[in-house]
Design a protein around this motif. Sequence first.
Motif, PDB file in Angstrom:
ATOM      1  N   ASP A 102       8.833 -42.021  21.193  1.00 51.23           N
ATOM      2  CA  ASP A 102       9.521 -42.319  19.938  1.00 51.23           C
ATOM      3  C   ASP A 102       8.672 -43.196  19.029  1.00 51.23           C
ATOM      4  OD1 ASP A 102      11.940 -40.896  20.493  1.00 51.23           O
ATOM      5  OD2 ASP A 102      12.508 -42.503  21.860  1.00 51.23           O
ATOM      6  N   SER A 103       7.834 -44.043  19.613  1.00 46.58           N
ATOM      7  CA  SER A 103       6.926 -44.846  18.790  1.00 46.58           C
ATOM      8  C   SER A 103       5.957 -43.968  18.015  1.00 46.58           C
ATOM      9  CB  SER A 103       6.144 -45.836  19.669  1.00 46.58           C
ATOM     10  OG  SER A 103       6.959 -46.900  20.088  1.00 46.58           O
ATOM     11  N   THR A 104       5.435 -42.947  18.669  1.00 46.22           N
ATOM     12  CA  THR A 104       4.522 -42.041  17.983  1.00 46.22           C
ATOM     13  C   THR A 104       5.251 -41.255  16.910  1.00 46.22           C
ATOM     14  OG1 THR A 104       3.299 -41.851  20.069  1.00 46.22           O
ATOM     15  CG2 THR A 104       2.750 -40.275  18.338  1.00 46.22           C
ATOM     16  N   ARG A 105       6.479 -40.846  17.210  1.00 49.11           N
ATOM     17  CA  ARG A 105       7.270 -40.117  16.206  1.00 49.11           C
ATOM     18  C   ARG A 105       7.469 -40.961  14.953  1.00 49.11           C
ATOM     19  NH1 ARG A 105      10.467 -38.525  21.191  1.00 49.11           N
ATOM     20  NH2 ARG A 105       9.913 -36.339  21.524  1.00 49.11           N
ATOM     21  N   VAL A 106       7.677 -42.263  15.133  1.00 47.36           N
ATOM     22  CA  VAL A 106       7.947 -43.134  13.998  1.00 47.36           C
ATOM     23  C   VAL A 106       6.662 -43.579  13.316  1.00 47.36           C
ATOM     24  CG1 VAL A 106       8.794 -45.426  13.367  1.00 47.36           C
ATOM     25  CG2 VAL A 106      10.195 -43.916  14.759  1.00 47.36           C
ATOM     26  N   TYR A 107       5.708 -44.096  14.087  1.00 41.52           N
ATOM     27  CA  TYR A 107       4.491 -44.665  13.494  1.00 41.52           C
ATOM     28  C   TYR A 107       3.642 -43.592  12.833  1.00 41.52           C
ATOM     29  CZ  TYR A 107       4.934 -49.352  15.538  1.00 41.52           C
ATOM     30  OH  TYR A 107       5.327 -50.619  15.840  1.00 41.52           O
ATOM     31  N   GLN A 108       3.321 -42.550  13.573  1.00 37.46           N
ATOM     32  CA  GLN A 108       2.427 -41.527  13.027  1.00 37.46           C
ATOM     33  C   GLN A 108       3.199 -40.360  12.422  1.00 37.46           C
ATOM     34  OE1 GLN A 108       1.719 -42.958  16.189  1.00 37.46           O
ATOM     35  NE2 GLN A 108       0.301 -44.289  15.061  1.00 37.46           N
ATOM     36  N   GLY A 109       4.313 -39.998  13.042  1.00 34.98           N
ATOM     37  CA  GLY A 109       5.033 -38.814  12.609  1.00 34.98           C
ATOM     38  C   GLY A 109       5.837 -38.988  11.339  1.00 34.98           C
ATOM     39  N   LEU A 110       6.371 -40.193  11.123  1.00 34.78           N
ATOM     40  CA  LEU A 110       7.224 -40.426   9.967  1.00 34.78           C
ATOM     41  C   LEU A 110       6.633 -41.417   8.980  1.00 34.78           C
ATOM     42  CD1 LEU A 110      10.719 -40.653  11.719  1.00 34.78           C
ATOM     43  CD2 LEU A 110       9.759 -38.711  10.488  1.00 34.78           C
ATOM     44  N   SER A 111       6.066 -42.501   9.491  1.00 33.59           N
ATOM     45  CA  SER A 111       5.710 -43.609   8.619  1.00 33.59           C
ATOM     46  C   SER A 111       4.333 -43.484   7.990  1.00 33.59           C
ATOM     47  CB  SER A 111       5.786 -44.930   9.407  1.00 33.59           C
ATOM     48  OG  SER A 111       7.095 -45.114   9.900  1.00 33.59           O
ATOM     49  N   ARG A 112       3.440 -42.724   8.596  1.00 30.50           N
ATOM     50  CA  ARG A 112       2.086 -42.612   8.054  1.00 30.50           C
ATOM     51  C   ARG A 112       1.786 -41.208   7.540  1.00 30.50           C
ATOM     52  NH1 ARG A 112      -2.671 -44.327  11.024  1.00 30.50           N
ATOM     53  NH2 ARG A 112      -3.423 -44.495   8.893  1.00 30.50           N
ATOM     54  N   GLY A 113       2.807 -40.381   7.420  1.00 35.04           N
ATOM     55  CA  GLY A 113       2.620 -39.021   6.956  1.00 35.04           C
ATOM     56  C   GLY A 113       3.749 -38.156   7.478  1.00 35.04           C
ATOM     57  N   ASP A 114       3.905 -36.997   6.912  1.00 36.16           N
ATOM     58  CA  ASP A 114       4.973 -36.087   7.321  1.00 36.16           C
ATOM     59  C   ASP A 114       4.481 -35.244   8.490  1.00 36.16           C
ATOM     60  OD1 ASP A 114       7.282 -34.671   7.451  1.00 36.16           O
ATOM     61  OD2 ASP A 114       6.852 -33.407   5.703  1.00 36.16           O
ATOM     62  N   LEU A 115       4.334 -35.899   9.641  1.00 33.48           N
ATOM     63  CA  LEU A 115       3.703 -35.258  10.798  1.00 33.48           C
ATOM     64  C   LEU A 115       4.625 -35.200  12.014  1.00 33.48           C
ATOM     65  CD1 LEU A 115       0.198 -36.959  10.516  1.00 33.48           C
ATOM     66  CD2 LEU A 115       0.800 -34.638   9.814  1.00 33.48           C
ATOM     67  N   ARG A 116       5.916 -35.394  11.803  1.00 31.96           N
ATOM     68  CA  ARG A 116       6.845 -35.409  12.930  1.00 31.96           C
ATOM     69  C   ARG A 116       6.804 -34.099  13.718  1.00 31.96           C
ATOM     70  NH1 ARG A 116      11.963 -37.388  14.560  1.00 31.96           N
ATOM     71  NH2 ARG A 116      12.334 -36.344  16.549  1.00 31.96           N
ATOM     72  N   ARG A 117       6.710 -32.982  13.017  1.00 34.59           N
ATOM     73  CA  ARG A 117       6.674 -31.705  13.723  1.00 34.59           C
ATOM     74  C   ARG A 117       5.454 -31.616  14.634  1.00 34.59           C
ATOM     75  NH1 ARG A 117       6.101 -25.655  11.021  1.00 34.59           N
ATOM     76  NH2 ARG A 117       6.388 -24.478  12.948  1.00 34.59           N
ATOM     77  N   LEU A 118       4.307 -32.092  14.163  1.00 35.22           N
ATOM     78  CA  LEU A 118       3.099 -32.074  14.984  1.00 35.22           C
ATOM     79  C   LEU A 118       3.275 -32.954  16.222  1.00 35.22           C
ATOM     80  CD1 LEU A 118       0.138 -31.353  15.493  1.00 35.22           C
ATOM     81  CD2 LEU A 118      -0.508 -33.248  13.980  1.00 35.22           C
ATOM     82  N   VAL A 119       3.846 -34.129  16.044  1.00 45.18           N
ATOM     83  CA  VAL A 119       4.096 -35.017  17.183  1.00 45.18           C
ATOM     84  C   VAL A 119       4.960 -34.307  18.219  1.00 45.18           C
ATOM     85  CG1 VAL A 119       5.173 -37.170  17.927  1.00 45.18           C
ATOM     86  CG2 VAL A 119       3.841 -37.117  15.819  1.00 45.18           C
ATOM     87  N   ASP A 120       6.044 -33.680  17.768  1.00 43.71           N
ATOM     88  CA  ASP A 120       6.960 -33.021  18.699  1.00 43.71           C
ATOM     89  C   ASP A 120       6.311 -31.815  19.374  1.00 43.71           C
ATOM     90  OD1 ASP A 120       9.028 -34.812  18.294  1.00 43.71           O
ATOM     91  OD2 ASP A 120       9.927 -33.645  16.665  1.00 43.71           O
ATOM     92  N   GLN A 121       5.489 -31.085  18.636  1.00 52.54           N
ATOM     93  CA  GLN A 121       4.809 -29.934  19.238  1.00 52.54           C
ATOM     94  C   GLN A 121       3.870 -30.372  20.357  1.00 52.54           C
ATOM     95  OE1 GLN A 121       3.077 -28.250  15.657  1.00 52.54           O
ATOM     96  NE2 GLN A 121       4.556 -26.569  15.626  1.00 52.54           N
ATOM     97  N   LEU A 122       3.083 -31.402  20.099  1.00 50.76           N
ATOM     98  CA  LEU A 122       2.168 -31.897  21.129  1.00 50.76           C
ATOM     99  C   LEU A 122       2.939 -32.489  22.308  1.00 50.76           C
ATOM    100  CD1 LEU A 122      -0.644 -33.538  18.974  1.00 50.76           C
ATOM    101  CD2 LEU A 122      -0.899 -31.608  20.544  1.00 50.76           C
ATOM    102  N   HIS A 123       4.036 -33.169  21.997  1.00 47.48           N
ATOM    103  CA  HIS A 123       4.843 -33.748  23.076  1.00 47.48           C
ATOM    104  C   HIS A 123       5.411 -32.646  23.974  1.00 47.48           C
ATOM    105  CE1 HIS A 123       7.357 -36.805  24.989  1.00 47.48           C
ATOM    106  NE2 HIS A 123       8.308 -35.890  24.995  1.00 47.48           N
ATOM    107  N   ASP A 124       5.957 -31.612  23.357  1.00 52.70           N
ATOM    108  CA  ASP A 124       6.524 -30.515  24.149  1.00 52.70           C
ATOM    109  C   ASP A 124       5.456 -29.833  24.989  1.00 52.70           C
ATOM    110  OD1 ASP A 124       8.973 -31.050  23.017  1.00 52.70           O
ATOM    111  OD2 ASP A 124       8.864 -29.412  21.539  1.00 52.70           O
ATOM    112  N   LEU A 125       4.258 -29.694  24.426  1.00 49.83           N
ATOM    113  CA  LEU A 125       3.186 -28.996  25.122  1.00 49.83           C
ATOM    114  C   LEU A 125       2.583 -29.813  26.253  1.00 49.83           C
ATOM    115  CD1 LEU A 125       1.266 -26.512  25.196  1.00 49.83           C
ATOM    116  CD2 LEU A 125      -0.206 -27.741  23.584  1.00 49.83           C
ATOM    117  N   MET A 126       2.355 -31.121  26.026  1.00 46.88           N
ATOM    118  CA  MET A 126       1.579 -31.926  26.965  1.00 46.88           C
ATOM    119  C   MET A 126       2.399 -32.937  27.777  1.00 46.88           C
ATOM    120  SD  MET A 126      -1.267 -30.541  26.579  1.00 46.88           S
ATOM    121  CE  MET A 126      -2.025 -31.591  27.817  1.00 46.88           C
ATOM    122  N   ILE A 127       3.596 -33.270  27.328  1.00 48.52           N
ATOM    123  CA  ILE A 127       4.397 -34.278  28.033  1.00 48.52           C
ATOM    124  C   ILE A 127       5.660 -33.644  28.597  1.00 48.52           C
ATOM    125  CG2 ILE A 127       5.482 -36.552  27.895  1.00 48.52           C
ATOM    126  CD1 ILE A 127       2.418 -36.516  27.308  1.00 48.52           C
TER     127      ILE A 127
END
Length: 209
Positions: A102-127
């Motif tokens: 959730d930290s990555t979703r917020v820090y990089q995915g939401l707060s530093r750019g519209d990258l939430r989908r990328l965060v979730d895709q990588l999370h689903d694939l690798m975690i």
Amino acid sequence: MSAGQGLFVSLEGIDGSGKSTQAKLLADALKRDGHEVVLTREPGGSPGAEEIRALVLQGDPDRWSAETEILLFTAARRDHMERLILPALEAGKIVVCDRFADSTRVYQGLSRGDLRRLVDQLHDLMIGREPDLTVLIDMEPDAGLARAKGRQGAEERFEDFGLSLQERMRAGYLDMAQAAPDRFRVIDGGRDIETVAGDVHAAVAAAIP
């Protein structure tokens, strides 16, 4: 990834929310209750992940792009899961983790750019796993940032982005908590440490099978 019968608990919050202190107090309280507990943190928690932690939390605020940070954090998280979290869960232990995806979703995915989908895709694939319970220590952004800057430690790269980032992060966390009420418990972090700790302990104790 799959795990055994342990319980995976993460603590989240903006910088200065007190979640690291609360994670330690929670682990101590659960041990007093008779549980086997592993206290860990992200980024970090395993030797390889700790090396990545030094890369992403120190240095100039513009050292990495948000996309690069997502890759680094995901790599650290994968190593952390493989080497520490999953073995502990499979052994039936309670894992208390200071920050998780959730930290990555917020820090990089939401707060530093519209990258939430990328965060979730990588999370689903690798975690492929969420915590069983996430305790969100909620804090007013200005109070949290003042507390965080007062630490004067080496790992201040994200604090250096300023109040506007903290405000966006808080909003992002609260939105996630509203979207996943079965997983999140929101605790008011603006009170004294002992009162907050009691509420955190109660929330986690209620989730233990």
